[in-house]
Design a protein around this motif. Structure first.
Motif, mmCIF file in Angstrom:
data_model
loop_
_atom_site.group_PDB
_atom_site.id
_atom_site.type_symbol
_atom_site.label_atom_id
_atom_site.label_comp_id
_atom_site.label_asym_id
_atom_site.label_seq_id
_atom_site.Cartn_x
_atom_site.Cartn_y
_atom_site.Cartn_z
ATOM 1 N N LEU A 46 4.209 10.154 3.724
ATOM 2 C CA LEU A 46 4.874 9.436 2.624
ATOM 3 C C LEU A 46 4.930 10.308 1.371
ATOM 4 C CD1 LEU A 46 3.258 5.860 2.920
ATOM 5 C CD2 LEU A 46 5.668 6.402 3.255
ATOM 6 N N VAL A 47 3.813 10.957 1.078
ATOM 7 C CA VAL A 47 3.768 11.824 -0.106
ATOM 8 C C VAL A 47 4.713 13.012 0.086
ATOM 9 C CG1 VAL A 47 2.278 13.271 -1.533
ATOM 10 C CG2 VAL A 47 1.411 11.111 -0.615
ATOM 11 N N ILE A 95 -2.778 13.029 -4.514
ATOM 12 C CA ILE A 95 -2.149 13.569 -5.714
ATOM 13 C C ILE A 95 -3.028 14.625 -6.372
ATOM 14 C CG2 ILE A 95 -1.413 12.949 -8.052
ATOM 15 C CD1 ILE A 95 -0.327 10.321 -6.743
ATOM 16 N N LEU A 117 12.149 14.153 -4.487
ATOM 17 C CA LEU A 117 12.075 14.393 -5.940
ATOM 18 C C LEU A 117 12.556 15.798 -6.276
ATOM 19 C CD1 LEU A 117 8.629 12.837 -7.003
ATOM 20 C CD2 LEU A 117 10.887 12.113 -7.799
ATOM 21 N N TYR A 118 12.059 16.782 -5.517
ATOM 22 C CA TYR A 118 12.358 18.183 -5.831
ATOM 23 C C TYR A 118 13.521 18.728 -5.017
ATOM 24 C CZ TYR A 118 8.030 18.432 -8.537
ATOM 25 O OH TYR A 118 7.053 18.238 -9.467
ATOM 26 N N ARG A 167 2.805 6.125 -7.224
ATOM 27 C CA ARG A 167 1.885 7.049 -7.895
ATOM 28 C C ARG A 167 2.365 8.488 -7.774
ATOM 29 N NH1 ARG A 167 -3.050 7.406 -5.895
ATOM 30 N NH2 ARG A 167 -2.735 6.100 -4.060
ATOM 31 N N THR A 168 2.953 8.831 -6.619
ATOM 32 C CA THR A 168 3.463 10.197 -6.446
ATOM 33 C C THR A 168 4.628 10.455 -7.409
ATOM 34 O OG1 THR A 168 2.869 10.018 -4.114
ATOM 35 C CG2 THR A 168 4.238 11.873 -4.729
ATOM 36 N N ILE A 169 5.539 9.480 -7.496
ATOM 37 C CA ILE A 169 6.664 9.638 -8.419
ATOM 38 C C ILE A 169 6.136 9.705 -9.850
ATOM 39 C CG2 ILE A 169 8.733 8.536 -9.364
ATOM 40 C CD1 ILE A 169 9.294 7.360 -6.611
ATOM 41 N N LEU A 208 1.487 4.165 -3.077
ATOM 42 C CA LEU A 208 1.343 5.615 -2.936
ATOM 43 C C LEU A 208 2.603 6.338 -3.417
ATOM 44 C CD1 LEU A 208 -0.399 7.972 -1.928
ATOM 45 C CD2 LEU A 208 0.577 7.628 0.342
ATOM 46 N N VAL A 209 3.763 5.798 -3.043
ATOM 47 C CA VAL A 209 5.024 6.431 -3.446
ATOM 48 C C VAL A 209 5.172 6.351 -4.967
ATOM 49 C CG1 VAL A 209 7.542 6.302 -3.256
ATOM 50 C CG2 VAL A 209 6.124 5.969 -1.224
ATOM 51 N N GLU A 249 0.841 -1.203 0.000
ATOM 52 C CA GLU A 249 0.000 0.000 0.000
ATOM 53 C C GLU A 249 0.874 1.251 0.000
ATOM 54 O OE1 GLU A 249 -2.707 0.011 3.274
ATOM 55 O OE2 GLU A 249 -4.195 -1.222 2.222
ATOM 56 N N ASN A 250 1.917 1.237 0.833
ATOM 57 C CA ASN A 250 2.802 2.398 0.907
ATOM 58 C C ASN A 250 3.570 2.588 -0.396
ATOM 59 O OD1 ASN A 250 1.948 2.885 3.465
ATOM 60 N ND2 ASN A 250 3.707 1.961 4.485
ATOM 61 N N ARG A 260 -4.911 8.533 0.616
ATOM 62 C CA ARG A 260 -4.062 7.973 -0.448
ATOM 63 C C ARG A 260 -4.699 8.210 -1.811
ATOM 64 N NH1 ARG A 260 -0.628 3.855 1.630
ATOM 65 N NH2 ARG A 260 -0.907 3.725 3.867
ATOM 66 N N GLU A 286 3.374 10.859 -10.903
ATOM 67 C CA GLU A 286 2.726 12.137 -11.183
ATOM 68 C C GLU A 286 3.734 13.288 -11.255
ATOM 69 O OE1 GLU A 286 -0.523 12.475 -11.795
ATOM 70 O OE2 GLU A 286 -0.350 14.653 -12.073
ATOM 71 N N PHE A 287 4.696 13.277 -10.330
ATOM 72 C CA PHE A 287 5.578 14.442 -10.221
ATOM 73 C C PHE A 287 7.005 14.207 -10.696
ATOM 74 C CE2 PHE A 287 2.219 15.009 -7.038
ATOM 75 C CZ PHE A 287 1.767 16.273 -7.376
ATOM 76 N N GLY A 288 7.370 12.945 -10.934
ATOM 77 C CA GLY A 288 8.754 12.611 -11.274
ATOM 78 C C GLY A 288 9.301 13.392 -12.447
ATOM 79 N N THR A 329 8.293 11.888 -0.406
ATOM 80 C CA THR A 329 8.596 11.613 -1.815
ATOM 81 C C THR A 329 8.813 12.924 -2.568
ATOM 82 O OG1 THR A 329 7.154 9.687 -1.628
ATOM 83 C CG2 THR A 329 7.818 10.332 -3.841
ATOM 84 N N LEU A 330 7.924 13.895 -2.348
ATOM 85 C CA LEU A 330 8.070 15.182 -3.027
ATOM 86 C C LEU A 330 9.374 15.854 -2.605
ATOM 87 C CD1 LEU A 330 4.441 16.634 -2.840
ATOM 88 C CD2 LEU A 330 5.617 15.709 -4.844
#
Lengths: 95, 339
Positions: free
Chosen positions: B112-113, B75, B120-121, A81-83, A78-79, A74-75, B71, A85-87, B116-117
């Motif tokens: 977590l989000v 986004i 990434l940034y 999907r975030t990458i 989420l990671v 699950e975690n 979750r 979207e924004f990667g 990650t951000l």
């Protein structure tokens, strides 16, 4: 995935492909911040092999193996999907 | 601030514009907000996006389902906030997230989000105490003095009498309370600067099993005047709890010699509470400040605001320390940016 029948402990290994080693490493760093809630019965080892995130869980019971891998996936979802979207935007050189 | 000499703020005016993204998800509301501090000292809210997880009547939000909601929406809520602000995530200085207090699973989902951000940034993370967020937001909007918050108690009673959770249980209690006719006696407990809410919910709930209780609020044939309706209970619960809050607020004001009250948090939207606080503050020759619902309810902006203040004081949360904690007292926070 494999279950170790020699001992009473159970081992699960998951290999998750990422677009790049950098992204796999980000996922590893993000996930590793949170400690396992029951470290005495759940051992976690996360490594990065090229663009693969390799997670190995060794747990005392089958139930813990299921719970731990569910939570992990699950975690990771989420990671990922975030990458996803924004990667790309993040790699765009700063204007 | 009357009665005391204002000390010089340790926070320097910004040498350039600072922008922060704030992410909040400690309860059933997921919020993302972007705030900017300009060199002229002004603060502007570039965006404030929220998505609320609404449960059916009679049900509270469970940690697991709430985390799933966050979750699913994280986004799109963040994208909305960035788009509305008309900036790129490259332009921000820091990413602020709620460290606690709140429910573990939803907090971790948002963290977590945020992590990650941050990676990434390549932007620093700032962990923010949810309650400090509320207070800083209120200060920014109104410039006032002290605060108190609660709300769980009302939410739980809304569940007992099966009120809708849409838009919020507290709001529906307030509407029901307006129709209440009688004040039913409930335990009133204040201890110094604390209130005890433990017995009051049980007592209110017990009235719903009373012979005189009419769940539909209507008198039956042969009933005398002596019936209890859900509206009466909402009214009595609200009056009693708010009376306790007003009492301890007045005591706190007397202690610190302040004449101003700031009400924040979801309950701060309750007009009856604002009215009662207003009467008390006016009798002391002071004022009450309430923020409007966009800033009262949990939101990303308040996290961005409190986080950006910490960031400008040189505070960052290293990645490995960017955990969440369900219990996180307001007074554990070192508020470096205030004199």
């Amino acid at each position: 995935m494999s279950s170790n029948s020699d001992s009473s402990w159970h081992t699960i290994t998951m290999r998750i492909p990422f677009a790049s080693q950098k992204h796999a490493t980000i996922a590893k760093q993000v996930i590793e911040v949170d400690k396992e809630l029951q470290p005495e019965v759940v051992k976690r080892v996360i490594t990065v092999e090229d663009n693969l995130l390799v997670a190995t869980f060794t747990t005392l019971t089958v139930r813990l193996a299921r719970l731990t891998s569910n939570a992990f996936l699950e975690n990771i979802d989420l990671v990922v999907r975030t990458i996803g979207e924004f990667g790309q935007d993040a790699e765009r050189s700063q204007s | 601030m009357p009665g005391r000499v204002r000390k010089r703020s340790p926070l320097k005016t910004p040498d350039r514009p600072y922008i922060a993204l704030g992410l909040e998800g400690s309860a059933n509301k997921l919020g993302a907000g972007i705030i900017r501090h300009a060199p002229d000292g002004s603060t502007s809210i570039l965006s404030n996006v929220r998505h609320t997880y609404i449960t059916p009547p009679g049900e509270g939000f469970q940690p697991r389902d709430t985390a799933q909601h966050h979750r699913d929406w994280a986004i799109s809520v963040i994208n909305d906030a960035v788009r509305t602000a008309g900036i790129s995530l490259h332009d921000i200085d820091c990413i602020c997230y709620t460290k606690g207090p709140g429910m573990g699973a939803p907090l971790v989902s948002v963290a977590l989000v945020a992590r990650t951000l941050s990676l990434l940034y390549n932007k620093p993370l700032i962990g923010v105490n949810h309650c400090v967020g509320h207070i800083e937001m209120g200060r920014q909007v109104t410039g006032a003095q002290i605060q108190l918050s609660f709300g769980n108690c009302l939410d739980r009673f809304a569940r007992v009498i099966n009120l809708s959770n849409d838009p919020s249980p507290g709001y529906n209690i307030e509407q029901e309370a307006k129709k209440g006719k009688r004040l039913i006696s409930l335990p009133y407990t204040t201890k110094g600067m604390d209130v005890s809410l433990s017995g009051i919910l049980t007592s209110t709930e017990a009235y719903t099993f009373d012979k005189r209780f009419r769940a539909d609020g209507r008198a039956r044939e042969g009933d005398t005047e002596d019936i209890i309706t859900p509206q009466d209970l909402c009214f009595s619960l609200q009056e009693t709890v708010f009376a306790m809050l007003v009492e301890i607020t007045e005591r706190a004001m007397a202690h610190i010699g302040s004449k101003e009250v700031l009400i924040v948090g979801g309950v701060g939207c309750n007009e009856r509470l604002q009215e009662m606080m207003g009467v008390m503050a006016r009798e002391r020759g002071g004022n009450v400040f309430a923020t409007d619902e966009r800033f009262c309810i949990d939101n990303g902006i308040m996290i961005a605001q409190a986080g950006l203040l910490s960031y400008r004081m040189g505070y960052e949360t290293p990645l490995t320390k960017s955990t969440c904690t369900q219990r996180f007292r307001t007074d554990e926070v070192h508020v470096a940016w205030r004199a």
